[in-house]
Design an enzyme around this catalytic site. Structure first.
Site, mmCIF file in Angstrom:
data_model
loop_
_atom_site.group_PDB
_atom_site.id
_atom_site.type_symbol
_atom_site.label_atom_id
_atom_site.label_comp_id
_atom_site.label_asym_id
_atom_site.label_seq_id
_atom_site.Cartn_x
_atom_site.Cartn_y
_atom_site.Cartn_z
ATOM 1 N N MET A 218 0.790 -1.203 0.034
ATOM 2 C CA MET A 218 0.060 0.017 0.040
ATOM 3 C C MET A 218 0.727 1.187 0.106
ATOM 4 S SD MET A 218 -3.023 -0.817 -0.402
ATOM 5 C CE MET A 218 -4.238 0.426 0.191
ATOM 6 N N GLY A 219 1.952 1.367 0.516
ATOM 7 C CA GLY A 219 2.709 2.540 0.770
ATOM 8 C C GLY A 219 3.346 2.675 -0.476
ATOM 9 N N ALA B 67 -3.306 -3.539 -2.884
ATOM 10 C CA ALA B 67 -2.087 -3.564 -3.699
ATOM 11 C C ALA B 67 -1.292 -4.937 -3.224
ATOM 12 C CB ALA B 67 -1.241 -2.496 -3.310
ATOM 13 N N LYS C 63 -15.115 -1.236 8.336
ATOM 14 C CA LYS C 63 -14.140 -2.242 7.919
ATOM 15 C C LYS C 63 -13.521 -3.184 8.503
ATOM 16 C CE LYS C 63 -10.393 -2.434 4.172
ATOM 17 N NZ LYS C 63 -9.219 -1.687 3.923
ATOM 18 N N ASN D 255 -13.481 -7.399 8.153
ATOM 19 C CA ASN D 255 -11.905 -8.149 8.388
ATOM 20 C C ASN D 255 -12.205 -9.102 9.329
ATOM 21 O OD1 ASN D 255 -10.800 -6.611 6.022
ATOM 22 N ND2 ASN D 255 -10.004 -5.033 7.534
HETATM 23 P P1 NAD Z 1 2.891 -5.366 3.555
HETATM 24 O O1 NAD Z 1 3.101 -6.485 4.032
HETATM 25 O O2 NAD Z 1 2.840 -5.304 1.765
HETATM 26 O O3 NAD Z 1 3.962 -4.357 3.838
HETATM 27 C C1 NAD Z 1 4.225 -4.052 5.343
HETATM 28 C C2 NAD Z 1 5.765 -4.140 5.672
HETATM 29 O O4 NAD Z 1 6.006 -5.183 5.361
HETATM 30 C C3 NAD Z 1 6.571 -3.055 4.824
HETATM 31 O O5 NAD Z 1 7.442 -2.602 5.353
HETATM 32 C C4 NAD Z 1 7.059 -4.116 3.812
HETATM 33 O O6 NAD Z 1 8.308 -3.811 3.224
HETATM 34 C C5 NAD Z 1 7.426 -5.240 4.346
HETATM 35 N N1 NAD Z 1 7.073 -6.460 3.788
HETATM 36 C C6 NAD Z 1 6.410 -6.722 2.888
HETATM 37 N N2 NAD Z 1 6.462 -7.975 2.134
HETATM 38 C C7 NAD Z 1 7.785 -8.405 2.709
HETATM 39 C C8 NAD Z 1 8.388 -9.707 2.835
HETATM 40 N N3 NAD Z 1 8.143 -10.647 2.020
HETATM 41 N N4 NAD Z 1 9.408 -10.001 3.645
HETATM 42 C C9 NAD Z 1 9.817 -8.897 4.178
HETATM 43 N N5 NAD Z 1 9.090 -7.704 4.538
HETATM 44 C C10 NAD Z 1 8.216 -7.362 3.804
HETATM 45 O O7 NAD Z 1 1.810 -4.516 3.876
HETATM 46 P P2 NAD Z 1 0.473 -3.651 2.897
HETATM 47 O O8 NAD Z 1 -0.476 -4.654 2.271
HETATM 48 O O9 NAD Z 1 1.196 -2.632 2.530
HETATM 49 O O10 NAD Z 1 -0.353 -3.149 4.365
HETATM 50 C C11 NAD Z 1 -0.188 -1.911 5.007
HETATM 51 C C12 NAD Z 1 -1.380 -1.546 6.042
HETATM 52 O O11 NAD Z 1 -2.494 -1.291 5.037
HETATM 53 C C13 NAD Z 1 -1.818 -2.799 6.985
HETATM 54 O O12 NAD Z 1 -2.537 -2.361 7.733
HETATM 55 C C14 NAD Z 1 -2.903 -3.067 5.945
HETATM 56 O O13 NAD Z 1 -3.909 -4.149 6.499
HETATM 57 C C15 NAD Z 1 -3.525 -2.201 5.288
HETATM 58 N N6 NAD Z 1 -4.311 -2.445 4.011
HETATM 59 C C16 NAD Z 1 -3.690 -3.403 3.136
HETATM 60 C C17 NAD Z 1 -4.450 -3.398 1.845
HETATM 61 C C18 NAD Z 1 -3.865 -4.280 0.801
HETATM 62 O O14 NAD Z 1 -4.467 -4.517 -0.475
HETATM 63 N N7 NAD Z 1 -2.695 -4.706 0.789
HETATM 64 C C19 NAD Z 1 -5.670 -2.723 1.662
HETATM 65 C C20 NAD Z 1 -6.161 -1.803 2.607
HETATM 66 C C21 NAD Z 1 -5.364 -1.741 3.826
#
Ligand code: NAD
Length: 309
Positions: free
Chosen positions: A11-12, A129, A186, A190
């Site tokens: 998401m970032g 994402a 939401k 979840n």
């Molecule tokens: P993410 O798991 O993609 O990333 C979170 C952190 O984990 C980051 O620092 C990333 O670099 C790290 N990371 C990701 N994959 C990794 C791996 N394989 N090994 C080591 N580190 C890893 O999280 P996200 O999906 O971006 O979610 C962030 C927030 O947004 C959460 O609270 C989530 O619930 C929420 N959110 C997510 C979505 C979605 O579709 N992904 C949608 C709405 C809200």
């Protein structure tokens, strides 16, 4: 606007990509070494359907950032939020607004430990994402963002400015008059789908088709609604049930993020900020939350069985 994205996972990266493309001055902050290395070497690769775009975008570890920013958008996983805010305090000056767009409950309490209430903006997004590989984000679909300043007198104007900035980036943002309601709604969705699909190792359609689903889902919703009321958030239980069952029908083939995190990638889950938050607060308020408590325990047990990292 100088924006730092604190937590540049799926998401970032999505928000960082869209905001940068719209001309904002964005830096990513993350701690995953392979991801940082890949983005520094190749740029951020963004896959959307059949197209791939590459964006040169600065990415730093938390200890490498020092320049103050106007806005921080937090996108860590729930359990990393406090740690991230502690590590980036150098870039949060007295007027920096910090926006929380994580899933889950209770983040305003974590934020308050690091950021003055006047600078906290709570939010929720239904954009999605994924990460295909380090440095490669997967977009697709559409979504919305709702944000609201915790203290409207001091935060509303900049929050509305941020809404405009997000809308220039195509993020479909709006200023909410009751963002906690949207956050709880939401979280309740979840809370019914994430843990059940992870524990049963099934997609949403498979879980909701079982003869026991209704009893489990209805009780989880009841527990969320009861605790929400004690947190000052009014949710109509019948409407919430209707919302959850309607939502479940639209995403029957989907494996929720907790399934992906736990069962597919053996990563820690956000359970303590969903059903776990409801169980914890229920205990404090004297509200029975047996299903949320047990589901939380089962997910933690599975984390241990799978030796997640
Ligand atoms: P993410 O798991 O993609 O990333 C979170 C952190 O984990 C980051 O620092 C990333 O670099 C790290 N990371 C990701 N994959 C990794 C791996 N394989 N090994 C080591 N580190 C890893 O999280 P996200 O999906 O971006 O979610 C962030 C927030 O947004 C959460 O609270 C989530 O619930 C929420 N959110 C997510 C979505 C979605 O579709 N992904 C949608 C709405 C809200």
């Amino acid at each position: 606007m100088k924006i730092a994205i604190a937590g540049a996972g799926a998401m970032g990266c999505r928000f960082g990509y869209m905001l940068t493309k719209a001309g904002q001055d964005v830096v990513l902050i993350d701690e995953w070494p392979a991801h940082i290395e890949a983005i520094r070497t190749n740029g951020l690769q963004v896959v959307d359907g059949d197209t791939t775009d590459t964006l040169q975008i600065p990415i730093y570890r938390p200890e490498e950032v020092h320049e103050e920013v106007d806005v921080v958008i937090a996108f860590t996983k729930s359990m990393k939020l406090g740690e991230m805010l502690e590590k980036i305090k150098a870039i949060i000056h007295e007027d920096t607004k910090v926006v929380c767009l994580l899933n889950g409950l209770g983040h305003e309490y974590t934020m308050e430990k690091y950021v003055p209430r006047k600078n906290i903006i709570m939010g929720v997004t239904i954009w999605t994402a994924g990460i295909n590989a380090p440095g490669v984000a997967r977009l697709g679909g559409t979504g919305t963002v709702e944000i609201q300043a915790v203290e409207e007198a001091s935060g509303r104007a900049i929050a509305e400015e941020l809404v405009a900035v997000m809308n220039q980036a195509g993020l479909n943002a709006s200023y909410s008059e009751d963002v906690l309601f949207s956050i709880w709604r939401k979280a309740c969705v979840n809370g019914t789908m994430n843990a059940t699909c992870a524990i049963l190792d099934a997609n949403i359609g498979e879980v909701f088709d079982t003869t026991t689903a209704e009893a489990v889902v209805d009780q989880i919703i009841h527990e969320f609604v009861e605790v929400a009321h004690h947190e000052g958030v009014k949710i109509d239980e019948a409407e919430m049930k209707n919302y959850v069952y309607t939502a479940s029908n639209k995403v029957r083939a989907h494996y929720p993020s907790m399934h992906q995190d736990l069962m597919q990638n053996h990563r820690f889950t956000e359970i303590d900020y969903l059903n776990g938050f409801v169980a914890k607060r229920g205990l404090e308020y004297g509200i029975p939350t047996p299903y949320c408590a047990m589901i939380t325990q089962l997910i933690h047990a599975k984390e241990q069985i799978l030796k997640v990292q």
